[in-house]
Write an enzyme that holds these catalytic residues in place. Structure first.
Site, PDB file in Angstrom:
ATOM      1  CG  ASN A   7      -1.853   1.115   1.316  1.00  0.00           C
ATOM      2  OD1 ASN A   7      -1.793   2.039   0.506  1.00  0.00           O
ATOM      3  ND2 ASN A   7      -2.750   1.074   2.287  1.00  0.00           N
ATOM      4  NE  ARG A  93      -6.097   1.609  -0.187  1.00  0.00           N
ATOM      5  CZ  ARG A  93      -6.126   2.742   0.509  1.00  0.00           C
ATOM      6  NH1 ARG A  93      -5.029   3.181   1.090  1.00  0.00           N
ATOM      7  NH2 ARG A  93      -7.230   3.420   0.623  1.00  0.00           N
ATOM      8  CG  HIS A 182     -13.292   3.256   3.282  1.00  0.00           C
ATOM      9  ND1 HIS A 182     -14.084   4.219   3.894  1.00  0.00           N
ATOM     10  CD2 HIS A 182     -12.023   3.547   3.608  1.00  0.00           C
ATOM     11  CE1 HIS A 182     -13.312   5.062   4.562  1.00  0.00           C
ATOM     12  NE2 HIS A 182     -12.052   4.675   4.397  1.00  0.00           N
ATOM     13  NE  ARG A 243     -10.697  12.392   4.941  1.00  0.00           N
ATOM     14  CZ  ARG A 243     -10.608  11.131   4.545  1.00  0.00           C
ATOM     15  NH1 ARG A 243     -11.316  10.706   3.527  1.00  0.00           N
ATOM     16  NH2 ARG A 243      -9.815  10.282   5.159  1.00  0.00           N
ATOM     17  NE  ARG A 287      -7.711   5.925  20.184  1.00  0.00           N
ATOM     18  CZ  ARG A 287      -6.771   5.313  19.480  1.00  0.00           C
ATOM     19  NH1 ARG A 287      -6.301   4.172  19.897  1.00  0.00           N
ATOM     20  NH2 ARG A 287      -6.283   5.854  18.392  1.00  0.00           N
ATOM     21  N   GLY A 333     -11.388   1.397  12.906  1.00  0.00           N
ATOM     22  CA  GLY A 333     -10.976   1.863  14.241  1.00  0.00           C
ATOM     23  C   GLY A 333     -12.107   2.137  15.222  1.00  0.00           C
ATOM     24  CD  GLU A 386      -9.083  -1.490   4.143  1.00  0.00           C
ATOM     25  OE1 GLU A 386      -8.648  -1.313   5.297  1.00  0.00           O
ATOM     26  OE2 GLU A 386      -9.399  -0.565   3.388  1.00  0.00           O
TER      27      GLU A 386
HETATM   28  P1  ADP Z   1      -7.859   4.855   9.140  1.00  0.00           P
HETATM   29  O1  ADP Z   1      -9.082   5.417   8.507  1.00  0.00           O
HETATM   30  O2  ADP Z   1      -6.738   5.838   9.250  1.00  0.00           O
HETATM   31  O3  ADP Z   1      -7.464   3.484   8.623  1.00  0.00           O
HETATM   32  P2  ADP Z   1      -8.616   3.440  11.548  1.00  0.00           P
HETATM   33  O4  ADP Z   1      -9.641   2.565  10.944  1.00  0.00           O
HETATM   34  O5  ADP Z   1      -7.364   2.831  12.050  1.00  0.00           O
HETATM   35  O6  ADP Z   1      -8.277   4.660  10.631  1.00  0.00           O
HETATM   36  O7  ADP Z   1      -9.309   4.228  12.720  1.00  0.00           O
HETATM   37  C1  ADP Z   1      -8.575   5.130  13.501  1.00  0.00           C
HETATM   38  C2  ADP Z   1      -9.500   5.797  14.465  1.00  0.00           C
HETATM   39  O8  ADP Z   1     -10.157   4.792  15.268  1.00  0.00           O
HETATM   40  C3  ADP Z   1      -8.767   6.655  15.448  1.00  0.00           C
HETATM   41  O9  ADP Z   1      -8.610   7.947  14.959  1.00  0.00           O
HETATM   42  C4  ADP Z   1      -9.692   6.629  16.629  1.00  0.00           C
HETATM   43  O10 ADP Z   1     -10.535   7.742  16.526  1.00  0.00           O
HETATM   44  C5  ADP Z   1     -10.528   5.393  16.487  1.00  0.00           C
HETATM   45  N1  ADP Z   1     -10.345   4.461  17.607  1.00  0.00           N
HETATM   46  C6  ADP Z   1      -9.382   3.534  17.770  1.00  0.00           C
HETATM   47  N2  ADP Z   1      -9.549   2.905  18.954  1.00  0.00           N
HETATM   48  C7  ADP Z   1     -10.634   3.456  19.545  1.00  0.00           C
HETATM   49  C8  ADP Z   1     -11.328   3.250  20.778  1.00  0.00           C
HETATM   50  N3  ADP Z   1     -10.918   2.347  21.652  1.00  0.00           N
HETATM   51  N4  ADP Z   1     -12.413   3.996  20.998  1.00  0.00           N
HETATM   52  C9  ADP Z   1     -12.836   4.914  20.140  1.00  0.00           C
HETATM   53  N5  ADP Z   1     -12.231   5.152  18.980  1.00  0.00           N
HETATM   54  C10 ADP Z   1     -11.148   4.444  18.678  1.00  0.00           C
END
Ligand code: ADP
Length: 399
Positions: A7, A93, A182, A243, A287, A333, A386
């Site tokens: 990627n 990717r 996505h 965004r 978080r 996330g 992915e």
């Molecule tokens: P990306 O879109 O960059 O791939 P991810 O899918 O890894 O992002 O998601 C990242 C986001 O997930 C972080 O910015 C955070 O806001 C959220 N996140 C991760 N762990 C937690 C948690 N325990 N509780 C709430 N939000 C979380």
């Protein structure tokens, strides 16, 4: 069979070496600051092998980055394969496949030309992806390669879902339409949902919520994407980390005139200074927002509320679009980790047959049914993968 999944970003390159049949990952990691000073991270997943974390390695271009990855993979002491011959194929990717690709493809000169033709649609991403492919061609000549597109899964959307209400020539001549992103994640989790429910995907209406730093929701009817919240670019749809998501285009004129902003400055604000960070003034990370909200920060609470409300509205919209919904999937996330946000998003949807199981929902990062046993609509937590999807598509096209 071993597939190297790549990627490539403009100054970074994520990699994973895995067996697509078993899903077992041999090693993964990241090259960062390519073209600057070069940092290399290597995480072997085999016992007894040592990891490297952000070590300095000169990487003037992506070619040195790939070379660094290969050297680490075959390293006598900490490598995970004996030689480069054990890499059977490479899966790349690629962010934008435009209307040219509705599935993954073996990379040929013609395919490269078509990916290049999509550069105007993704000026930041596609050139980086192309650079990654060229670097691999140079460093590993003869190894078959596959391109897996973020947009491909959404190519099944009907015209009524992908057409913008603009003069039609902008679609015909300039390809301005909703593409959605996505796609690899939405495809993977909707497939896993069908497997968890033990039903053929063709018989299911699923709403997949990929909620991360970037977020999108997709309506998957009979295994096909029929609508999705991201649009011509990944700026559309939900408010995200930084965004804005959807907004009234009239706001652009108002703000640009009032603050004498250029269109590039305006777009920079919409992409990098808006979303939950812009509203809260606290952070783009959910978080931090939950923590701040618990301490009484009202703007942080508002930002989380806005996001959850946005997801809830999309679920309602897509259930209407499909004439029903059998399952709602949370992934990425936020979707995989935020117990409270999943609960909040699903609350108030009882009227359409959604009933959560609070105890089952109190879980993170593993495939689980989080709705109550008598919930008409199943709610599922499914970690996305992915890389596995890319590796599988690559294997299928290279066997
Ligand atoms: P990306 O879109 O960059 O791939 P991810 O899918 O890894 O992002 O998601 C990242 C986001 O997930 C972080 O910015 C955070 O806001 C959220 N996140 C991760 N762990 C937690 C948690 N325990 N509780 C709430 N939000 C979380």
């Amino acid at each position: 069979m071993n597939v190297l999944v790549i990627n490539a970003g403009s100054s970074s390159l994520k990699y994973q070496l895995m067996d697509p049949d078993t899903g077992i990952v041999l090693a993964k990691g990241l090259c960062e600051r390519i073209g600057i000073d070069g940092k290399f991270t290597y995480k072997p997943q085999v016992e007894g092998k040592e990891a490297l974390k952000a070590v300095d390695v000169s990487m003037p271009t992506h070619s040195e980055a790939i070379q660094t990855v290969l050297s680490a993979l075959v390293d006598r002491k900490n490598g995970v394969i004996g030689s480069m011959k054990e890499i059977d194929a490479v899966g790349h990717r690629v962010v934008h496949g435009g209307e040219a690709f509705n599935q993954s493809v073996r990379i040929t000169d013609e395919v490269m030309k078509a990916i290049e033709d999509c550069i105007p649609l993704a000026p930041l991403h596609n050139p980086a992806n192309i650079t990654g492919i060229r670097a691999c061609e140079k460093v590993m000549p003869g190894v078959p390669m596959v391109a897996v597109f973020d947009t491909a899964f959404h190519q099944t959307m009907p015209a009524k879902a992908f057409t913008y209400a603009l003069p039609y020539e902008y679609y015909k001549n300039d390809k301005v339409r909703r593409y959605g992103f996505h796609g690899t994640s939405h495809k993977y989790v909707s497939g896993r949902a069908a497997a968890m429910l033990k039903k053929p995907a063709e018989e299911l209406k699923i709403i997949t919520c990929h909620l991360g730093n970037g977020s999108s929701v997709t309506a998957v009817d009979g295994g096909k994407s029929v609508d999705t919240s991201m649009g011509f670019t990944p700026l559309a749809g939900l408010p995200m980390g930084t965004r804005s998501g959807d907004l009234d285009a009239g706001i652009l004129q108002f703000l640009m005139n009032k603050y004498k902003l250029s269109i590039d400055e305006m777009l920079n604000i919409l992409n990098k200074k808006s979303g939950v960070e812009g509203v809260s003034g606290v952070s783009s990370d959910f978080r931090d927002l939950e923590e701040a909200a618990e301490k009484g920060n009202e703007r942080a609470a508002l930002a989380v509320d806005m996001f959850n409300y946005g997801v809830k509205k999309l679920i309602g919209a897509y259930a209407a679009a499909m004439g029903g919904v059998d399952a709602i999937v949370f992934t990425a996330g936020v979707g995989e980790n935020s117990v409270s946000q999943r609960l909040e998003i699903a609350s108030g949807l009882e009227f359409m047959g959604v009933k959560m199981d609070a105890a089952a929902n109190n879980c993170r990062g593993r495939e689980t049914v989080i709705s109550a046993a008598d919930s008409k609509v199943k709610v599922l937590l499914i970690p996305t993968d992915e890389e596995l999807m890319i590796a599988r598509d690559t294997a299928a096209l290279c066997k």
